[in-house]
Motif scaffolding. Structure first.
Motif, mmCIF file in Angstrom:
data_model
loop_
_atom_site.group_PDB
_atom_site.id
_atom_site.type_symbol
_atom_site.label_atom_id
_atom_site.label_comp_id
_atom_site.label_asym_id
_atom_site.label_seq_id
_atom_site.Cartn_x
_atom_site.Cartn_y
_atom_site.Cartn_z
ATOM 1 N N GLU A 287 0.833 -1.213 0.000
ATOM 2 C CA GLU A 287 0.000 0.000 0.000
ATOM 3 C C GLU A 287 0.865 1.260 0.000
ATOM 4 O O GLU A 287 0.526 2.258 -0.655
ATOM 5 N N LEU A 288 1.992 1.227 0.722
ATOM 6 C CA LEU A 288 2.923 2.363 0.694
ATOM 7 C C LEU A 288 3.483 2.550 -0.707
ATOM 8 O O LEU A 288 3.626 3.688 -1.182
ATOM 9 N N CYS A 289 3.820 1.453 -1.382
ATOM 10 C CA CYS A 289 4.305 1.536 -2.768
ATOM 11 C C CYS A 289 3.262 2.184 -3.670
ATOM 12 O O CYS A 289 3.580 3.049 -4.490
ATOM 13 N N ASN A 290 2.019 1.757 -3.520
ATOM 14 C CA ASN A 290 0.953 2.312 -4.357
ATOM 15 C C ASN A 290 0.778 3.809 -4.117
ATOM 16 O O ASN A 290 0.571 4.581 -5.057
ATOM 17 N N LEU A 291 0.858 4.221 -2.863
ATOM 18 C CA LEU A 291 0.713 5.640 -2.539
ATOM 19 C C LEU A 291 1.854 6.458 -3.139
ATOM 20 O O LEU A 291 1.632 7.553 -3.677
ATOM 21 N N ALA A 292 3.081 5.935 -3.052
ATOM 22 C CA ALA A 292 4.225 6.651 -3.612
ATOM 23 C C ALA A 292 4.099 6.753 -5.132
ATOM 24 O O ALA A 292 4.365 7.809 -5.726
ATOM 25 N N TYR A 293 3.698 5.665 -5.763
ATOM 26 C CA TYR A 293 3.516 5.646 -7.224
ATOM 27 C C TYR A 293 2.436 6.642 -7.643
ATOM 28 O O TYR A 293 2.618 7.414 -8.592
ATOM 29 N N GLU A 294 1.333 6.640 -6.921
ATOM 30 C CA GLU A 294 0.242 7.569 -7.214
ATOM 31 C C GLU A 294 0.715 9.020 -7.091
ATOM 32 O O GLU A 294 0.407 9.862 -7.957
ATOM 33 N N ALA A 295 1.490 9.317 -6.059
ATOM 34 C CA ALA A 295 1.972 10.688 -5.858
ATOM 35 C C ALA A 295 2.883 11.126 -7.008
ATOM 36 O O ALA A 295 2.821 12.278 -7.450
ATOM 37 N N ILE A 296 3.723 10.231 -7.489
ATOM 38 C CA ILE A 296 4.600 10.563 -8.623
ATOM 39 C C ILE A 296 3.765 10.933 -9.843
ATOM 40 O O ILE A 296 4.047 11.926 -10.531
ATOM 41 N N LEU A 297 2.721 10.155 -10.108
ATOM 42 C CA LEU A 297 1.865 10.446 -11.259
ATOM 43 C C LEU A 297 1.154 11.783 -11.091
ATOM 44 O O LEU A 297 0.997 12.552 -12.052
ATOM 45 N N TRP A 298 0.709 12.093 -9.877
ATOM 46 C CA TRP A 298 0.054 13.380 -9.630
ATOM 47 C C TRP A 298 1.027 14.537 -9.825
ATOM 48 O O TRP A 298 0.660 15.578 -10.383
ATOM 49 N N LEU A 299 2.263 14.375 -9.356
ATOM 50 C CA LEU A 299 3.267 15.431 -9.534
ATOM 51 C C LEU A 299 3.549 15.669 -11.012
ATOM 52 O O LEU A 299 3.621 16.820 -11.472
ATOM 53 N N ILE A 322 11.167 13.253 -9.015
ATOM 54 C CA ILE A 322 12.405 12.477 -9.103
ATOM 55 C C ILE A 322 12.776 11.887 -7.744
ATOM 56 O O ILE A 322 13.159 10.714 -7.634
ATOM 57 N N THR A 323 12.654 12.689 -6.686
ATOM 58 C CA THR A 323 12.986 12.198 -5.345
ATOM 59 C C THR A 323 12.036 11.087 -4.912
ATOM 60 O O THR A 323 12.462 10.086 -4.324
ATOM 61 N N MET A 324 10.757 11.231 -5.196
ATOM 62 C CA MET A 324 9.795 10.193 -4.835
ATOM 63 C C MET A 324 10.076 8.903 -5.607
ATOM 64 O O MET A 324 9.928 7.799 -5.063
ATOM 65 N N MET A 325 10.496 9.047 -6.849
ATOM 66 C CA MET A 325 10.798 7.857 -7.651
ATOM 67 C C MET A 325 12.031 7.145 -7.117
ATOM 68 O O MET A 325 12.011 5.939 -6.827
ATOM 69 N N ALA A 326 13.133 7.870 -7.015
ATOM 70 C CA ALA A 326 14.409 7.256 -6.636
ATOM 71 C C ALA A 326 14.511 6.987 -5.137
ATOM 72 O O ALA A 326 15.107 5.984 -4.729
ATOM 73 N N GLY A 327 13.947 7.880 -4.327
ATOM 74 C CA GLY A 327 14.168 7.800 -2.889
ATOM 75 C C GLY A 327 13.074 7.132 -2.095
ATOM 76 O O GLY A 327 13.275 6.801 -0.921
ATOM 77 N N VAL A 328 11.907 6.936 -2.701
ATOM 78 C CA VAL A 328 10.790 6.328 -1.969
ATOM 79 C C VAL A 328 10.275 5.081 -2.702
ATOM 80 O O VAL A 328 10.300 3.975 -2.164
ATOM 81 N N LEU A 329 9.810 5.230 -3.943
ATOM 82 C CA LEU A 329 9.231 4.083 -4.648
ATOM 83 C C LEU A 329 10.269 2.993 -4.907
ATOM 84 O O LEU A 329 9.988 1.802 -4.702
ATOM 85 N N ARG A 330 11.453 3.378 -5.346
ATOM 86 C CA ARG A 330 12.464 2.363 -5.685
ATOM 87 C C ARG A 330 12.861 1.530 -4.461
ATOM 88 O O ARG A 330 12.842 0.287 -4.532
ATOM 89 N N PRO A 331 13.212 2.130 -3.323
ATOM 90 C CA PRO A 331 13.550 1.284 -2.166
ATOM 91 C C PRO A 331 12.361 0.502 -1.623
ATOM 92 O O PRO A 331 12.515 -0.648 -1.195
ATOM 93 N N LEU A 332 11.167 1.087 -1.632
ATOM 94 C CA LEU A 332 9.994 0.356 -1.168
ATOM 95 C C LEU A 332 9.688 -0.824 -2.090
ATOM 96 O O LEU A 332 9.385 -1.932 -1.625
ATOM 97 N N GLN A 400 11.459 9.742 5.888
ATOM 98 C CA GLN A 400 12.193 11.002 5.946
ATOM 99 C C GLN A 400 12.218 11.697 4.589
ATOM 100 O O GLN A 400 12.027 12.914 4.488
ATOM 101 N N ARG A 401 12.449 10.928 3.528
ATOM 102 C CA ARG A 401 12.497 11.526 2.190
ATOM 103 C C ARG A 401 11.120 12.041 1.780
ATOM 104 O O ARG A 401 11.008 13.124 1.202
ATOM 105 N N ALA A 402 10.084 11.261 2.052
ATOM 106 C CA ALA A 402 8.733 11.701 1.704
ATOM 107 C C ALA A 402 8.359 12.962 2.474
ATOM 108 O O ALA A 402 7.713 13.876 1.936
#
Length: 416
Positions: A287-299, A322-332, A400-402
């Motif tokens: 669910e955290l992955c989905n939220l991060a992915y959704e936020a990237i698309l909204w941005l 870019i930060t959400m992609m590399a720093g949040v979605l990718r590690p999650l 922290q990144r988010a």
């Protein structure tokens, strides 16, 4: 094999095909990310791990170029007066909105994934006998005939075939009605190399720049005029050759976790039952992955459909994505491929299904409302990550990144 002509007689034909290209690039990118996330970081010999690390970097680089292609398609859509969209169908797709030779599946890195990727990126005229499982039995769409006013799906054999058809159609359309009429979009709506920190980005304002953007996509994917060695096809072929060599030396070599594109719930637009995550801890992470992915698309949607934002605000949107992609979605996403799906799928790990929902493209044009929703969503992601961070260093770092991204968007919102 010759490519059937793609018919473009008016703006709506181009609009439809570019929207289809956007979905295609988006889903291809997600497939490459899934395979990248699934690769192991331990438990291998030194030689094997070195190879896996190379493949991870290569897959990431190719996925980044697919992101570039998606942005270039968005520029092309803006240039002809269409609103870029980041909506798409859910996985898996067998035919569906694409021709029978275009299927979309989330596969962990391995023989099946590499066969699939080589088939998708194959140059014009190249056949791959090992790809029979990636061609559906559905018949191709009927050819579009001259005079049809409503756009619809058209047959294309390769991704390059689609883009060559769009390029030829735009050239003919501009010759008939004039470049200024075709490329009526505002130059301010374009993603530029300066804003995206991407030298290969092409701002589209006329036929010459449109053709340059399309050629960039074709050359990176299948290669220019058959020169595919350094294109995506050639790069995947090198990975395939190294993978098969290592497998021949050690048949037990498994470079990836057995990741399964399992959903948090049955996707609304896929009729066949899909695997669902049954492990509670894995479900929370998905669910955290989905939220991060959704936020990237909204941005990204806000950037490409912005109204009166300043250069500083646009820069904030790009940096946040870019930060959400590399720093949040990718590690999650990477962590998710290490977690069990649940009792219904023993021995399988999960992986990001990149889930789409009804309303993910339903955003308003008004700046204040859009930025308020963005800041709120990013703060919620940071809070949810923090709530699951106990004993989870990967999730704690993502929290922290988010939070930093949420603060940057809130600061930009309050600055005006």
């Amino acid at each position: 094999m010759s490519e059937p002509p793609i018919v473009i007689e008016h703006r709506e034909h181009v609009w439809y095909l570019l929207a289809q290209a956007s979905q295609l690039e988006h889903m291809i990118m997600c497939q490459y990310l899934f395979a990248e996330f699934s690769l192991k970081a331990e438990g291998l010999t030194g030689e094997q791990q070195a190879a896996v690390d190379r493949w991870r970097q290569e897959l990431h680089g190719i996925a980044v170029q697919e992101m570039l292609h998606l942005a270039l398609v968005a520029n092309l859509m803006s240039a002809i007066g269409a609103a870029p969209t980041f909506g798409r169908p859910n996985f898996p797709q067998s035919c569906g909105p694409f021709p029978p030779s275009i299927q979309m599946r989330l596969l962990p890195f391995g023989e099946a994934a590499l066969t699939h990727f080589l088939f998708l990126e194959r140059p014009e005229g190249m056949q791959r006998e090992d790809a029979a499982g990636f061609i559906s039995c559905d018949p191709p769409p009927e050819p579009v005939v001259s005079g049809e006013i409503f756009p619809r799906a058209q047959e294309f054999a390769t991704v390059g075939h689609l883009y060559r058809g769009i390029r030829d159609g735009l050239t003919a359309l501009a010759a008939r009605v004039g470049e200024a009429q075709v490329f009526c979009g505002s130059p301010k709506a374009q993603a530029t190399p300066e804003l995206f920190h991407w030298p290969e980005m092409v701002a589209v304002t006329d036929l010459k720049s449109a053709c340059a953007a399309l050629d960039e996509i074709i050359e990176q994917g299948e290669g220019a005029q058959g020169d595919w060695q350094e294109a995506h096809y050639g790069r995947f072929l090198k990975i395939w050759e190294e993978y098969t060599t290592l497998r021949a030396a050690d048949p037990d070599f498994e470079p990836a976790h057995p990741a399964l594109g399992a959903f948090t719930r049955q996707p609304f637009d896929v009729q066949a039952p899909q695997p669902l995550i049954g492990d509670p801890g894995t479900l929370a992470l998905a669910e955290l992955c989905n939220l991060a992915y959704e936020a990237i698309l909204w941005l990204l949607t806000r950037f490409f459909t912005h109204t009166d934002e300043s250069e500083e605000e646009l820069d904030a949107l790009v940096n946040a994505a870019i930060t959400m992609m590399a720093g949040v979605l990718r590690p999650l996403g990477t962590e998710l491929t290490r977690r069990p799906v649940g009792p219904a799928h023993p021995g399988r790990t999960a992986g990001p299904a990149f889930e789409m929902y009804y309303l993910m493209d339903n955003v308003v044009p008004w700046r204040e409302a859009a930025w308020t929703v963005l800041a709120e969503r990013l703060q919620e992601i940071a809070g949810r990550c923090a709530a699951h961070a106990s004993g989870e260093p990967v999730i704690a770092a993502c929290a922290q990144r988010a939070a930093a991204v949420a603060d940057s968007i809130e600061a930009a919102r309050r600055a005006t």
